[in-house]
Scaffold this active site. Structure first.
Site, PDB file in Angstrom:
ATOM      1  CG  HIS A   1      32.569  46.540  29.878  1.00 28.40           C
ATOM      2  ND1 HIS A   1      32.264  47.352  30.943  1.00 28.40           N
ATOM      3  CD2 HIS A   1      31.550  46.633  29.011  1.00 28.40           C
ATOM      4  CE1 HIS A   1      31.100  47.926  30.716  1.00 28.40           C
ATOM      5  NE2 HIS A   1      30.642  47.502  29.541  1.00 28.40           N
TER       6      HIS A   1
ATOM      7  CG  ASN B   1      59.187  16.700  33.533  1.00 28.06           C
ATOM      8  OD1 ASN B   1      59.803  16.416  34.539  1.00 28.06           O
ATOM      9  ND2 ASN B   1      58.024  16.175  33.227  1.00 28.06           N
TER      10      ASN B   1
ATOM     11  CD  GLU C   1      34.287  47.302  33.647  1.00 33.59           C
ATOM     12  OE1 GLU C   1      33.492  46.609  34.320  1.00 33.59           O
ATOM     13  OE2 GLU C   1      33.931  48.055  32.748  1.00 33.59           O
TER      14      GLU C   1
END
Lengths: 696, 184
Positions: free
Chosen positions: A46, A423, A68
């Site tokens: 918001h 990795n 929203e």
């Protein structure tokens, strides 16, 4: 379109909000039932939407609006929190980031991605507007977002208090009122008796607050203008209705004391209700207690927010640190001069300056310190996305998130950490089935830990994967000529070849067993930060630990000032264990072998004069400074120890970036340059050179 | 005629001239930030000979190069005229300062493009890469215009090679016998 200065503010603010959003979403995934987190997510979205619209980032506001809307359904409980929802919300977060970067001139955002997310969210929460209309209406929505009062009949209170300049400029209140009148129905309350000629206007219009401000904009420079939205028709009141007294007070029609005296004649509502026997005293007390609690928590929140933080450009901080650095140098000089003059009057103020400078230095350096945990959040996301992509099950645990590090170091640490974690997931942790066969839990664990160790911060990345295949890496390293055929490298040496550039391409070790993608990048970044990275532990089938060691700050260190020949050197005090004397007898007793028993332990040493080929006679009694490096004691022999010295680190410049055994320089009180010793490097070089001499 | 002269003048570049072993050299003045007297220098060990060390320039540590040694003309001997030119150059998009040690700094000279001759293919006894051209100061007098960026930028790899060779010849344990024998 957006003003660049405001755009910058918005960019920073939104950046923080997006980070917060990410944290909250990941938390929510763990605990989907926690509605508090949902509200936090909603609030972050918001705020982004609101300030995005305010600063003219219409596309961000438009897109965020849709997200929203979907989240609102979650908040009111009509749609449950699901993995898809979190996936989509995370994707939205990334899309907002992309939009933000695109708007501030960094890269481009893919508009279809936004549509895809919106459509998917619509499907998930079920309903809302038809899809086509959704996508098409985005810009209008944002326009509306900018001004929620536009097109809705609303009531405003406008108070205009002109300054004398207002009338000097030839303006009249009547003209202003007439103009406001064109917007809608206005009622002006002008007090002719009042000297300032101010006016209070109640206006009802559907043109929106922006239109009103447009009218008032020219008056704003010479009047105090406040516009208050009293009510928007058809919208629920967020604030409670103002009491008559409050309105009058706000308008300045009545003083607070007067209001109070009048109000005091009235009995409190609770008393009246109880008096009329409409409610019991207990329920009134409960209601009052509740009211008090809410008010207190609101107040507390406001106070906390006020004390939270202020935003300062990092260049300003850098400048401050440089200045403090200069101050530290000058103060050292002052102390030196004062000690020469032996003026008793000087002693006290000089000591005071010394103490204050040290405090100031610590304070300033502390400003730049940030908890490393801020970056851990980013990695949580990385682990989540990457493990899903590779079909692995991985949890990340962290420890020591509160460990503080210089902001500059943290900023540059991001990339190497990402490489290491990637990795670990890619090559370290096995597929769930594989893990089960090996008798390990399906879920792999990656743990990130940080802690302080002296003037260093130690960060470890540990996985419980399959470990490094030392034999394969050794073969590969031999092929690349990293080891000579006749040498027998230790296991540790073999592991650490994964940081060599030659071993970092995907077609080498990585595809088979080990790691290596971008590991040389990790090493060069960490080296640039004056730190070190190494594989500290790896057992086949059980996992690998990689350790990064970094200095706490890059700016100022406590050092030990020593001398060899005419040159002054500084050793980082954190590395110094003790100082002992080395005499001719000691040397003769050991037949010139460079070692000395110190507390029943033989300590090998290097004479700095020899190592650096410093000309001149060496003194009869030399000093040996003992450091501990990787658990081994090691001595540096010098002419003499001068004393402790606060050192402002200065680079030696690019010409000397390859200098052996030195990590930088510093300026002494007398203006001469002293060199900062890299004890580890001196030891490694000396060892290598001795080795070479023996072979030849 | 006069118009032509104006255009020529606007193309003139200012050079700072200096001496190395009685020979005149010049570099573009826009590269030179300031000229200092020789101050205390701290030698950086295990670095090539022509890197004289570092100086403290108002709180900044600036490396200094002996231009005589770098150009193979022998080391600069300190006297009252010896000075350090602080030169600015760009390395990897960063502006860095570097001190250049010379025997003496002479004057600022305007040179038009036609006053500069191209580099002779041979006979300068210098690495021609380092030379921008030969500036005519007067009928008889020529100045060697240095491409100071190239001289300094060649530092990176050259220095690295030399450090390697220093390291391989260098040894801490080279002569322990002798050092104690003398004093015992």
């Amino acid at each position: 379109m957006a003003d660049s200065e405001y755009a910058e503010i918005f960019r920073e603010e939104a950046g923080e909000l997006l980070e917060e959003l990410e944290t909250s979403l990941l938390e929510l995934e763990k605990d989907p039932a926690d509605l508090k987190i949902v509200s936090r997510v909603f609030r972050a979205m918001h705020t982004i939407k609101g300030s995005g619209a305010m600063f003219g980032f219409d596309d961000i506001a438009g897109f965020t609006h849709h997200v929203e809307t979907a989240l609102d359904k979650v908040r009111d409980g009509s749609v449950p929190v699901s993995t898809e929802l979190i996936d989509l919300t995370l994707a939205s977060r990334d899309h907002i980031r992309a939009l933000l970067d695109a708007a501030t001139g960094g890269g481009e955002a893919d508009p279809t991605e936004g549509e895809r997310i919106i459509v998917a969210l619509q499907v998930l929460v079920g309903g809302g507007m038809p899809l086509a209309k959704q996508a098409a209406s985005a810009p209008q929505v944002s326009e509306e977002e900018k001004d929620p009062t536009l097109g809705r009949r609303s009531h405003y209170r406008i108070s205009v208090k002109p300054t004398p300049e207002f009338f000097v400029g030839g303006s009249t209140m009547e003209a202003l009122l007439a103009e406001l009148d064109t917007l809608g129905e206005s009622t002006a309350f002008m007090d002719a008796e009042q000297e300032d000629g101010g006016a209070l206007i109640l206006l009802t219009t559907d043109k929106g607050v922006n239109a009103i401000e447009d009218v008032l904009v020219f008056a704003e420079s010479s009047c105090r203008v406040t516009v208050t939205v009293l009510a928007v028709e058809g919208e629920e009141e967020l604030e409670e209705h103002k009491k008559l007294g409050e309105i009058l007070l706000e308008q300045g029609e009545i003083s607070a004391e007067d209001l109070k005296t009048v109000l005091d004649r009235q009995k409190p509502l609770g008393e009246l209700l109880v008096g009329e026997k409409l409610v019991s005293r207990t329920s009134v007390d409960a209601a009052l207690a509740e009211q008090k609690l809410v008010r207190e928590s609101k107040e507390k929140a406001t106070v906390a927010k006020g004390a939270e933080s202020i935003r300062v450009a990092s260049e300003k901080l850098d400048q401050l640190i440089n200045l403090v650095g200069e101050l530290v140098v000058t103060q050292a000089r002052l102390t030196q001069v004062a000690s020469q003059h032996k003026e008793s009057e000087l002693v006290e103020p000089v000591e005071e300056v010394e103490r204050l400078t040290a405090e100031l230095r610590d304070c300033v350096l502390n400003i730049r310190m940030l908890p490393i945990g801020t970056t851990f959040v980013k990695f949580k996301r990385l682990v989540r996305d990457l493990s899903a992509e590779l079909g692995k099950e991985v949890v990340m645990v962290t420890a020591g998130a509160e460990t503080e590090l210089d902001k500059n170091v943290i900023d540059q640490l991001g990339d190497p950490m990402v490489h290491l974690i990637r990795n670990s997931i890619d090559h370290g942790i096995e597929l769930p089935e594989e893990r089960e066969r090996a008798g390990k839990p399906r879920k792999g664990t990656i743990s990130l830990a940080a802690h302080h160790s002296g003037a260093n911060v130690v960060i470890t990345v540990t996985d419980d994967g399959k470990g490094l295949d030392a034999e394969r890496i050794r073969q590969k390293a031999m092929e690349k000529g990293l080891f000579r055929a006749d040498t027998e490298p230790s296991e540790q040496e073999i592991w650490n070849t994964i940081f060599m550039p030659g071993l970092s391409t995907a077609k080498t070790v990585t595809s088979v067993s080990g790691r290596g993608v971008g590991m040389d990048v990790v090493k060069s970044t960490v080296d640039a930060l004056k730190g070190s990275v190494s594989v500290t532990h790896s057992i086949k089938g059980q996992g690998t630990t990689i350790t990064i060691m970094l200095p706490l700050t890059l700016a100022i260190i406590d050092g030990l000032l020593v001398k060899a020949g005419e040159t002054h050197f500084v050793l980082p005090l954190s590395q110094v264990e003790e100082c002992v004397e080395l005499t001719m007898e000691d040397i003769a007793r050991f037949h010139n072998r460079r070692m000395l028993p110190v507390r029943d332990q033989l300590v090998p040493y290097v004479r700095l004069r020899d190592f650096f080929a410093i000309p001149g006679e060496r003194p009869v009694r030399e000093q040996m400074v003992i450091s501990r490096i990787n658990g081994e004691r090691f001595g540096l022999v010098l002419d003499g120890v001068v004393g402790e010295h606060q050192t402002v680190l200065k680079s030696l410049g690019w010409v000397y970036r390859h200098a052996t055994g030195l990590s930088g320089s510093t300026i002494l009180g007398n203006g001469h340059v002293a060199l900062i010793l890299d004890v580890t490097n001196v030891m490694q070089c000396a060892r290598q050179e001795e080795h070479n001499t023996l072979i030849n | 005629m006069s118009a032509k002269k104006e255009t020529v003048q606007s193309q003139a570049t200012q050079y700072l001239t200096f001496m190395l072993r009685e020979e005149g050299f010049a570099i573009e003045i826009s590269k030179v930030r300031e000229v200092l007297d020789v101050t205390t220098m701290t030698r950086i060990p295990r670095m090539p000979e022509y890197l004289s060390g570092v100086i403290n320039l108002r709180g900044n540590v600036v490396p200094v190069m002996d231009l005589g040694l770098k150009l193979g003309m022998g080391s600069i001997e300190y006297c009252k005229n010896t000075c350090i030119m602080i030169v600015e150059l760009e390395v990897d998009a960063n502006l860095v300062e570097m001190g250049v040690l010379t025997d003496s700094v002479q004057m600022v000279l305007d040179l038009n493009p036609e006053d500069i001759e191209s580099v002779p293919k041979m006979g300068t006894n210098l690495n021609t890469e380092f030379i921008k051209g030969m500036g005519r100061q007067s009928e008889e007098k020529f100045l060697i215009i240095l491409d100071i960026d190239k001289v300094l930028a060649s530092e990176g790899e050259a220095a690295l090679r030399e450090i390697d060779s220093i390291a391989s010849t260098h040894s801490v344990a080279a002569n322990p016998e002798e050092s104690v024998g003398a004093e015992a």
